[in-house]
Every structure is written in C-alpha cells, then in structure tokens.
Design a protein around this motif. Structure first.
Motif, PDB file in Angstrom:
ATOM      1  N   ALA A 489      12.085  -1.995  -8.357  1.00  0.00           N
ATOM      2  CA  ALA A 489      12.640  -1.780  -7.024  1.00  0.00           C
ATOM      3  C   ALA A 489      12.040  -0.542  -6.368  1.00  0.00           C
ATOM      4  O   ALA A 489      11.741  -0.535  -5.159  1.00  0.00           O
ATOM      5  CB  ALA A 489      14.160  -1.633  -7.108  1.00  0.00           C
ATOM      6  N   GLU A 490      11.831   0.508  -7.148  1.00  0.00           N
ATOM      7  CA  GLU A 490      11.249   1.744  -6.595  1.00  0.00           C
ATOM      8  C   GLU A 490       9.829   1.496  -6.100  1.00  0.00           C
ATOM      9  O   GLU A 490       9.444   1.948  -5.017  1.00  0.00           O
ATOM     10  CB  GLU A 490      11.261   2.842  -7.660  1.00  0.00           C
ATOM     11  N   ALA A 491       9.051   0.782  -6.898  1.00  0.00           N
ATOM     12  CA  ALA A 491       7.675   0.473  -6.496  1.00  0.00           C
ATOM     13  C   ALA A 491       7.658  -0.395  -5.239  1.00  0.00           C
ATOM     14  O   ALA A 491       6.843  -0.177  -4.327  1.00  0.00           O
ATOM     15  CB  ALA A 491       6.947  -0.239  -7.642  1.00  0.00           C
ATOM     16  N   SER A 492       8.562  -1.356  -5.159  1.00  0.00           N
ATOM     17  CA  SER A 492       8.637  -2.238  -3.985  1.00  0.00           C
ATOM     18  C   SER A 492       9.043  -1.450  -2.743  1.00  0.00           C
ATOM     19  O   SER A 492       8.494  -1.660  -1.646  1.00  0.00           O
ATOM     20  CB  SER A 492       9.643  -3.365  -4.238  1.00  0.00           C
ATOM     21  N   ALA A 493      10.002  -0.545  -2.896  1.00  0.00           N
ATOM     22  CA  ALA A 493      10.468   0.259  -1.762  1.00  0.00           C
ATOM     23  C   ALA A 493       9.354   1.157  -1.239  1.00  0.00           C
ATOM     24  O   ALA A 493       9.172   1.304  -0.024  1.00  0.00           O
ATOM     25  CB  ALA A 493      11.683   1.089  -2.175  1.00  0.00           C
ATOM     26  N   ASN A 494       8.600   1.756  -2.151  1.00  0.00           N
ATOM     27  CA  ASN A 494       7.475   2.597  -1.731  1.00  0.00           C
ATOM     28  C   ASN A 494       6.427   1.791  -0.977  1.00  0.00           C
ATOM     29  O   ASN A 494       5.793   2.293  -0.039  1.00  0.00           O
ATOM     30  CB  ASN A 494       6.832   3.272  -2.952  1.00  0.00           C
ATOM     31  N   GLU A 495       6.269   0.545  -1.361  1.00  0.00           N
ATOM     32  CA  GLU A 495       5.256  -0.313  -0.726  1.00  0.00           C
ATOM     33  C   GLU A 495       5.589  -0.599   0.734  1.00  0.00           C
ATOM     34  O   GLU A 495       4.686  -0.645   1.583  1.00  0.00           O
ATOM     35  CB  GLU A 495       5.136  -1.617  -1.518  1.00  0.00           C
ATOM     36  N   ILE A 496       6.871  -0.782   1.049  1.00  0.00           N
ATOM     37  CA  ILE A 496       7.242  -1.166   2.425  1.00  0.00           C
ATOM     38  C   ILE A 496       7.891  -0.010   3.200  1.00  0.00           C
ATOM     39  O   ILE A 496       8.363  -0.199   4.324  1.00  0.00           O
ATOM     40  CB  ILE A 496       8.185  -2.384   2.438  1.00  0.00           C
ATOM     41  N   GLY A 497       7.924   1.200   2.608  1.00  0.00           N
ATOM     42  CA  GLY A 497       8.462   2.357   3.325  1.00  0.00           C
ATOM     43  C   GLY A 497       9.972   2.427   3.370  1.00  0.00           C
ATOM     44  O   GLY A 497      10.541   3.058   4.268  1.00  0.00           O
ATOM     45  N   ALA A 498      10.645   1.807   2.392  1.00  0.00           N
ATOM     46  CA  ALA A 498      12.114   1.898   2.308  1.00  0.00           C
ATOM     47  C   ALA A 498      12.485   3.154   1.517  1.00  0.00           C
ATOM     48  O   ALA A 498      11.618   3.884   1.028  1.00  0.00           O
ATOM     49  CB  ALA A 498      12.684   0.654   1.652  1.00  0.00           C
ATOM     50  N   ASN A 499      13.791   3.391   1.383  1.00  0.00           N
ATOM     51  CA  ASN A 499      14.283   4.570   0.668  1.00  0.00           C
ATOM     52  C   ASN A 499      14.204   4.317  -0.837  1.00  0.00           C
ATOM     53  O   ASN A 499      15.091   3.701  -1.433  1.00  0.00           O
ATOM     54  CB  ASN A 499      15.722   4.883   1.092  1.00  0.00           C
ATOM     55  N   ALA A 500      13.125   4.814  -1.450  1.00  0.00           N
ATOM     56  CA  ALA A 500      12.867   4.527  -2.862  1.00  0.00           C
ATOM     57  C   ALA A 500      13.909   5.166  -3.770  1.00  0.00           C
ATOM     58  O   ALA A 500      14.336   4.561  -4.765  1.00  0.00           O
ATOM     59  CB  ALA A 500      11.469   5.017  -3.239  1.00  0.00           C
ATOM     60  N   MET A 501      14.330   6.386  -3.426  1.00  0.00           N
ATOM     61  CA  MET A 501      15.327   7.070  -4.245  1.00  0.00           C
ATOM     62  C   MET A 501      16.657   6.315  -4.237  1.00  0.00           C
ATOM     63  O   MET A 501      17.302   6.138  -5.268  1.00  0.00           O
ATOM     64  CB  MET A 501      15.523   8.495  -3.739  1.00  0.00           C
TER      65      MET A 501
END
Length: 682
Positions: A489-501
């Motif tokens: 989920a963290e990697a996916s969030a970083n990919e689309i600019g979502a809140n990774a934390m």
C-alpha cells in the motif's frame, strides 16, 4: 412543529457552520480599529502618486514626536523647583549664636574686635538664611528657578544657586571672613557654626511634579493650521519632511473625524462585509475542493479558530508595540493546516488570514507581501514534518526569505542601507524560533480536536506498539499479512501521490479485529485444523465479516484516530465472502447475498481504496500455485477489475489512470516477492 424540528435536525450541520461563520466574523471585526482608512498611501522622500490634493477641511498641523519630545524636555528643564521653608529656624539659630559666641571667643580679645566678630557672625547667619539652608544635597542645575513656600504662600523666587547646600557652608563662611579680613578666626567660626546652622528648606517633590505636569499639559500638539481648499501637494511632487507631516496630520484628522461623526455603525458594517467575504471565500473553497473537510464541523471549527487566533495574537502585539509585529509567527498557520490537511488548503487559509491582517498592521502592503511570500516558502519547503531536521531547515529558509525581502523593501524606500533598522532582523529570527513551537501545538490540537497529523501516524506505525504486539502474539499470520499489505500500500500510494504514511498505518491496523477469533482465519491456522468445518457456511461468513466490527470496537477502545478506523471500516467495502457464498449456493437454491456481504461502507478516499486493492491482492496471492509473471499479471487484473465492476471505488476520488499505476506497482512487487524471472518464449 414536529416537521420543523425534523428539518432543523437534518440541517443542524449547516446551521452550525452559519453560526460559526457569523460569530467568527464579528469577533474579527471587534478586533479591528474602529476608524476610517485614509485612501491615500504615501512615504517620505517619494513622489506623490495621486492627483492634486487640496485640503478637504480645516485642520491643524500636528507636531512631530521629536518636536513634542524637545518641547517637553525644555519645559522640564525650565520648571520651577518648590521648597518648603521652616521660618522658625533662623530666629532659633540667632538666639543660640548669642549664647555660643561667648563660649568660643575669649574675653582676652579687645572689645572692639569682639564686637566686630559678633557682627560678622550675624552677617554670616543672615547670608545663610537669606534664602535658606537645604536639608540635603540636591543635584539640580544652578540656573534652575526656585520658589520658597512659607506654608501655602510663595515667599520669594530665586535660583537654585542662591540656596545654601550642606557641603557649601564652610566655603560661605570663608568668603565672608575673607571680605572682612578675619581669616585668622576661621577655625573658631567653623567650630561655632558646625553645630549651630540648621536646615530651613526641604524639597517639595509632590508640588514640584504637580506644577510640572500642569505646564506639560499646556503644550499644544499643533503648530499651525491649514484652511480648507489649500493646495497640499501636487502630483509628482516629492514628499519632504514638512509635506509628510502635513499629510500625516490630515490622515490623523480624517480618521478621527470619521470616528467622531457618528459613522461608527457604517464603519463596522463595511468591515463586516469585507471580513464576511474573506471567510465566505474560505468556506466556498472547502465546499468545492475539500468537501470531506467542509462536512466535518470539527475541522471547519479548527480552521476558523486558527485564523481568528492569529489575528487575535497579532492585534495584541500591535496594541503593545507595532514594531514587534513580525515576531508573531504567522507561518505556523500553513504549517498546521498542511500537517492536518494539505498544502493547498494551508496556502489558501494563510492568504485569507494575511489579507484580513492587512486592515490592522502598519505598512500593510509590505507586511502582506512578506507574509504571503513566507507562506509560499513554508508550503514548498516543509515536507514530512515529523522529521525534526526538515522543520529546522524550513524555519531557516523562512527566516532567510524574511530578511532578504525586508532588506529589498528598505533599500527601495530609502535608496540606501544607511539608517537600516538592524533590530528588525532580530524580530525575524525570533519569529523563526517561535515557528518551532508548531510541534507541541500540533500535539495539543490532536488532543483537543481529535485530529491526526503525520507525527501521530509515525508513532502509530511503530510495530513495537502495544496493540500491534498483541496482534503479532494472538494472530501472527494476520500480523505478517498486515506488514505485507502495508508495504504494498505504501509503494502504491507513493506512485500516485497519496498519503503514504496514512495508508501504511491503516494497513497495519486494518485486520486487528481478527484477534477476537484468530483461528477462524486461514493465515493463523498452523495446526491444520479448520474450525469452519464444524460450522455452516452462513455462520462462517458471519464470523469472517464480523472482524470488521470487532476491529472498530478494538480500535475505539485503544483510542485509535478516526482516520485510521476508516481503513478498518472500508477495507472490504461491501464485497461478498465469495467462498462461503458459493458453498451455500451448492446447498440451497435461494441464498440472500447480504448474509455473506461485508457491512461496508465502500472506500471513500484514495488511501482507503489503495488498501482495499492491496489487501485483496496480497491475501489471494497465497493461493497462487507455481506463480509466473503471466499468472501474476492476470491475477492482479482480475481481482481489481472485479472490484471496479462491483462499484467498490465509486465513492473514492481515484481515477482509472491511478488504478492502472497501482496495478503496475502490485505486479512488480508480487514478482519480487516470488523471485520470478522473466519468462522467455518457447
């Protein structure tokens, strides 16, 4: 009546926002100066940019502060010093002199000389008490005017040098003896008068200060008048010191006249309109671009509270001394809003606040330019606020921008660096240091308003926390699954600019409900015994779906933030427990799908949607036999496409392009997990 109450209840959120909007508007207006604003802006040494200005009414030219200080100093230096006279002292001293004279001077001295000595002594006493002898030594200048008070009546005037001070008694005796050629008797006279002379004057401090205050009160604050219609300044004319003072006098008179002409209500009305418009723009921004914030009354209250707080603190500082206005750390505002919301909302709220502050600060254009520039730097430089080094670096950059911009403004105004107010740079540094207070302030806001920042998320992501340790002990398989989902989920969030934390923390806690019945979930069945074999499909489905409700209860009991609980609520959406649903269909013709569905709701943000995808893919990937790149690609596509077909992402603000990017990340990550090599064609 009942319909009215129901309608009121349905619209209570809107009514609350209306009351909040009105109360904040009036509170801010209450802090504003209650006078009109002079419509011309001008600076000393600069050309007059507006049209030819004629005096709109008669007004007085006010003295400058320097002129008033000089005049007050002159009055103070020339004020009269008042002393109280004890009129019994001289007679007592003369009486004692007659008795003591005979004891000091022997009868062996010729009678004529003795009579002469006696008369000289009387002359000395008369000289001492012509004005009087002071009771102590005072440091007044000799040319200061003095007045001797006998009771309440002024007896005589003179100068301070006419009064005899204690340390001048011997010198006065020598002066009289020298004049009468009697210096040989100096020792006798000094010993005679040492204990004989008594003070007759005491300084009347209270009366002197009262008289001085009366004189100071007589000072006028004006030094001339300008009649209506007089040409004050022409367009393009340079504003020298005299013109500047005339214009400042007109500005002051104009603003005071607006106040005195009972236009108070109109001024308040005008301020209210402008403040209401500014706050309305903030509400409309939330309504159009941050609907989830707008619909949360606590968050709207939090935003309005911080805007008002900054205006309130700035007003207090200006009322104390306007030179400290830059000490107020306005950049805390975008920092806080970025920590709890996002950069765009933080910048918009910051600009609105600075525009409102323009009504009360001096040199409003310069102030607004500096603060908006500093706000932009704050938004652009501060990232990952939970990293202390980042905050210190950003504060340094903000302070540097303040210093550079102020230096440029000063040079533009003055044309040189001479007369630079270096203490301003101290205020900028203090403002930077005050900005560091944002960390404890964020913590306080989290407790008061129940909000969550990246700092709290970092603390929650610690796998050594009590709740996650309990999960790893009671349901080790689920804990391992949660770690894998968190990484995906963290990697996916970083990919689309979502809140990774945020999505990582949500992934770590999304399955904590499985701690209640851990062995009913396959990842925790290490013994090979499946308790579902003893249950019906419907009962098994109920236990499986109940881990969502159980998770919410455990999360609330452990005071997890609502933003994290949202992941527990939505990580299965309204999907069906497909395995037991199909088992039930084999046994019964008619099956209610709701009995095998999760309660929902569906994901309503990018982050919750990401978790749902990653959770489904990671859990199902365990069933892959002999995984290959082709199988993994088809596997990921089928799971996510089915979720799209079921409408699980309809409430989430996620695009098909972003879903494709997530698919790409999941395929790559799963390929790494299974250590796959590229398949070569046969």
């Amino acid at each position: 009546m009942e319909d009215f109450i129901n309608k009121l209840y349905r619209n209570h959120s809107f009514i609350y926002k209306g009351l909040l909007f009105i109360s904040t508007t009036f509170l801010i207006v209450y802090l504003f100066p209650k006078s009109g604003k002079f419509k011309y802006s001008f600076e000393k040494g600069k050309p007059w940019q507006s049209e030819v200005l004629l005096a709109p009414f008669d007004f007085a030219i006010r003295k400058t502060n320097e002129e008033l200080d000089l005049e007050k100093q002159g009055v103070t230096d020339n004020s009269v010093l008042y002393f109280n006279l004890d009129n019994t002292v001289e007679a007592r001293v003369k009486s004692d002199y007659s008795e003591q004279f005979k004891k000091v001077f022997s009868d062996s001295i010729p009678k004529k000389t003795l009579n002469n000595l006696y008369k000289v002594g009387q002359e000395i006493i008369s000289g001492f008490y012509a004005f009087g002898v002071l009771n102590e030594t005072y440091g007044f200048k000799e040319d200061r005017t003095v007045a001797i008070l006998d009771g309440r009546v002024k007896k005589q005037d003179g100068f301070f040098k006419d009064l005899i001070q204690q340390d001048a008694i011997t010198a006065e005796i020598n002066k009289v003896l020298l004049k009468n050629n009697l210096t040989t008797y100096k020792t006798d006279y000094v010993s005679l008068f040492f204990d004989l002379i008594a003070p007759s004057l005491t300084f009347n401090k209270s009366f002197t200060e009262k008289a001085l205050q009366e004189d100071l009160d007589k000072i006028t604050f004006a030094r001339g008048n300008v009649e209506k219609g007089t040409l004050l300044i022409a367009k393009g004319e340079v504003i020298d010191a005299e013109k500047y003072q005339i214009l400042k006098s007109l500005q002051s008179e104009y603003e005071s006249q607006v106040w005195s002409k009972s236009n108070y209500n109109w001024i308040i009305f005008a301020y209210t309109i402008l403040v209401a418009l500014a706050l309305l723009m903030l509400l409309l921004f939330l309504r159009k671009y941050r609907i989830e914030v707008f619909e949360n009354n606590t968050k709207v209250t939090f935003i309005f509270f911080n805007v008002f707080l900054m205006i309130f603190i700035t007003t207090l500082v200006i009322n104390y001394d306007s030179k400290f206005v830059y000490v107020v750390p306005i950049c805390i505002l975008p920092l806080i809003f970025k920590a709890f919301f996002d950069a765009r909302l933080g910048m918009f709220a910051h600009v609105i606040t600075v525009l409102l502050l323009g009504f009360i600060v001096p040199n409003s254009y310069e102030y607004m330019f500096l603060q908006i520039l500093a706000g932009i730097v704050t938004i652009l430089t501060v990232s990952e606020l939970y990293k202390r080094a980042n905050l210190f670096i950003s504060v340094g950059q903000i302070t540097l921008i303040y210093i550079i911009a102020y230096f440029a403004f000063f040079v533009i105004h003055e044309g040189s660096v001479e007369g630079m107010k270096w203490e301003m740079y101290i205020w900028f540094v203090l403002s930077g240091l005050a900005t560091l207070f944002v960390q404890p302030l964020i913590y306080a806001y989290e407790k008061i308003f129940g909000l969550v920042s990246d700092v709290s998320l970092l603390e929650l992501s610690d796998t050594n926390s009590r709740l996650l340790k309990e999960l790893s002990n009671k349901a080790p398989g689920t804990f391992h699954h949660s770690l894998n989902v968190a990484n995906l989920a963290e990697a996916s969030a970083n990919e689309i600019g979502a809140n990774a934390m945020l999505v990582r923390v949500g992934a770590l806690y999304h399955d904590i409900g499985k701690m209640k019945n851990p062995t009913y979930f396959i990842e925790n069945q290490s013994t090979g015994i499946n308790p579902h074999d003893e249950l019906s499909s419907k009962e098994s489905a109920r236990i499986i779906t109940s881990h969502v409700i159980d998770g919410i209860e455990i999360a609330k009991k452990n005071n997890l933030p609502d933003r994290v609980i949202d992941f527990i609520r939505t990580h299965h959406g309204t999907s069906v427990v497909y395995y037991f649903y199909m088992q039930e269909k084999k046994d019964f013709n008619e099956v209610d799908k709701i009995d095998f569905s999760y309660p929902g709701p569906k994901p309503f943000s990018k982050e919750t949607a990401i978790l749902m995808m990653c959770d489904s893919v990671e859990a199902a990937s365990k069933s892959l036999k002999e995984p290959t790149s082709t199988k993994i690609d088809a596997f990921v596509e089928s799971i996510l496409d089915r979720q799209i077909e079921e409408g699980q992402f309809l409430n989430a603000n996620i695009t098909f392009k972003e879903i494709q990017s997530i698919k790409k990340v999941l395929k790559h990550k799963l390929a790494n997990i299974y250590h796959l090599r590229i398949e070569y064609p046969e």
